[in-house]
Design a protein around this motif. Structure first.
Motif, PDB file in Angstrom:
ATOM      1  N   ILE A  29       0.869  -1.180   0.000  1.00 24.79           N
ATOM      2  CA  ILE A  29       0.000   0.000   0.000  1.00 24.79           C
ATOM      3  C   ILE A  29       0.899   1.221   0.000  1.00 24.79           C
ATOM      4  N   ILE A  30       0.656   2.140  -0.939  1.00 26.94           N
ATOM      5  CA  ILE A  30       1.413   3.382  -1.003  1.00 26.94           C
ATOM      6  C   ILE A  30       0.427   4.535  -0.958  1.00 26.94           C
ATOM      7  N   ASP A  31       0.648   5.446  -0.029  1.00 28.46           N
ATOM      8  CA  ASP A  31      -0.211   6.627   0.096  1.00 28.46           C
ATOM      9  C   ASP A  31      -1.680   6.208   0.206  1.00 28.46           C
ATOM     10  N   ASN A  32      -1.940   5.165   1.022  1.00 28.16           N
ATOM     11  CA  ASN A  32      -3.265   4.607   1.278  1.00 28.16           C
ATOM     12  C   ASN A  32      -3.933   3.989   0.045  1.00 28.16           C
ATOM     13  N   PRO A 105       8.876   8.831  -6.246  1.00 28.70           N
ATOM     14  CA  PRO A 105      10.300   8.497  -6.313  1.00 28.70           C
ATOM     15  C   PRO A 105      10.554   6.986  -6.212  1.00 28.70           C
ATOM     16  N   SER A 106      11.602   6.535  -6.909  1.00 29.43           N
ATOM     17  CA  SER A 106      11.985   5.123  -6.807  1.00 29.43           C
ATOM     18  C   SER A 106      12.856   4.917  -5.576  1.00 29.43           C
ATOM     19  N   GLN A 107      13.014   3.659  -5.176  1.00 26.87           N
ATOM     20  CA  GLN A 107      13.772   3.367  -3.958  1.00 26.87           C
ATOM     21  C   GLN A 107      14.324   1.949  -4.015  1.00 26.87           C
ATOM     22  N   ASN A 108      15.536   1.757  -3.477  1.00 26.83           N
ATOM     23  CA  ASN A 108      16.130   0.442  -3.284  1.00 26.83           C
ATOM     24  C   ASN A 108      15.969   0.060  -1.824  1.00 26.83           C
ATOM     25  N   SER A 139       9.952  -3.229   1.709  1.00 29.84           N
ATOM     26  CA  SER A 139       9.240  -2.025   2.146  1.00 29.84           C
ATOM     27  C   SER A 139       9.491  -0.889   1.162  1.00 29.84           C
ATOM     28  N   TYR A 140       8.692   0.144   1.299  1.00 32.14           N
ATOM     29  CA  TYR A 140       8.846   1.370   0.509  1.00 32.14           C
ATOM     30  C   TYR A 140       8.571   2.535   1.438  1.00 32.14           C
ATOM     31  N   SER A 141       9.531   3.403   1.608  1.00 31.11           N
ATOM     32  CA  SER A 141       9.362   4.498   2.569  1.00 31.11           C
ATOM     33  C   SER A 141       9.685   5.872   1.990  1.00 31.11           C
ATOM     34  N   ALA A 142       9.774   5.993   0.670  1.00 29.66           N
ATOM     35  CA  ALA A 142      10.127   7.284   0.075  1.00 29.66           C
ATOM     36  C   ALA A 142       9.088   8.365   0.356  1.00 29.66           C
ATOM     37  N   PRO A 145       7.500   8.984   6.686  1.00 30.01           N
ATOM     38  CA  PRO A 145       8.602   9.236   7.608  1.00 30.01           C
ATOM     39  C   PRO A 145       9.403   7.952   7.803  1.00 30.01           C
ATOM     40  N   SER A 146      10.692   8.065   8.093  1.00 27.12           N
ATOM     41  CA  SER A 146      11.558   6.894   8.195  1.00 27.12           C
ATOM     42  C   SER A 146      11.102   5.920   9.273  1.00 27.12           C
ATOM     43  N   THR A 147      10.267   6.369  10.198  1.00 27.81           N
ATOM     44  CA  THR A 147       9.784   5.479  11.252  1.00 27.81           C
ATOM     45  C   THR A 147       8.558   4.669  10.826  1.00 27.81           C
ATOM     46  N   ARG A 148       7.952   4.996   9.660  1.00 32.12           N
ATOM     47  CA  ARG A 148       6.739   4.295   9.204  1.00 32.12           C
ATOM     48  C   ARG A 148       6.835   3.874   7.749  1.00 32.12           C
ATOM     49  N   PRO A 149       7.660   2.881   7.429  1.00 30.47           N
ATOM     50  CA  PRO A 149       7.696   2.435   6.034  1.00 30.47           C
ATOM     51  C   PRO A 149       6.434   1.650   5.679  1.00 30.47           C
ATOM     52  N   ASN A 150       6.150   1.578   4.397  1.00 32.98           N
ATOM     53  CA  ASN A 150       5.047   0.771   3.880  1.00 32.98           C
ATOM     54  C   ASN A 150       5.599  -0.620   3.590  1.00 32.98           C
TER      55      ASN A 150
END
Length: 170
Positions: A29-32, A105-108, A139-142, A145-150
């Motif tokens: 889930i990204i951005d709900n 944004p993309s993320q590794n 996970s994806y956290s871009a 906040p760094s404390t709540r990744p998806n």
């Protein structure tokens, strides 16, 4: 050969190269918004067998849909149990996923995978893999906040062909 005296069998050193279809249900889930399944993808593996029952696997996979794309690379151990033409296996791996959602944004991120499958030998050079099912977590956290990744806790299904390369010593 001397009757009654067993000879030691040479180890089954070799490699296998897998290529096939792969589908990915990310469970993300990204951005709900729940990500749709990645129904079209490919998978590749290089399996280095150190004996009949153990090996080391390198996994590659690429999946995309109208919302995002995901490329995976992972490595890990593989245990297998040859039973005539059939070879069930279990493997675990760790690696990285490059995730690129559309318009974000993309993320590794690190990825962890565990799965089971079955290979069926056709001849000395080829096998068919009717199925491989794996659980994958990343996970994806871009956007968070760094404390709540998806977290993505999903499944990958694969099918395809294997080519065998033997390194037997004479």
């Amino acid at each position: 050969l001397i009757p009654g005296v067993e000879t030691q069998r040479q180890p089954d050193l070799g490699a296998e190269v897998f290529s096939g279809y792969s589908g990915y249900r990310s469970g993300g889930i990204i951005d709900n918004v729940k990500l749709p399944d990645f129904k079209f993808g490919w998978a590749g593996q290089i399996i280095l067998n150190i004996n009949r029952r153990a090996g080391f696997v390198v996994n590659l996979g690429d999946h995309s849909n109208s919302s995002a794309s995901a490329f995976d690379f992972s490595v890990g151990p593989r245990l297998q149990l040859p039973l005539g033409r059939f070879k069930p296996f279990v493997e675990a791996s760790t690696g990285v996923q490059h995730f690129t959602p559309k318009n974000f944004p993309s993320q590794n991120t690190p990825t962890y995978t565990g799965g089971v499958g079955m290979d069926v030998k056709v001849n000395s050079s080829f096998s068919i893999r009717p199925f491989q099912l794996s659980f994958i977590t990343t996970s994806y956290s871009a956007l968070s906040p760094s404390t709540r990744p998806n977290y993505f806790n999903g499944f990958v299904a694969q099918t395809g062909m294997l080519y065998h390369i033997n390194f037997r010593r004479s």
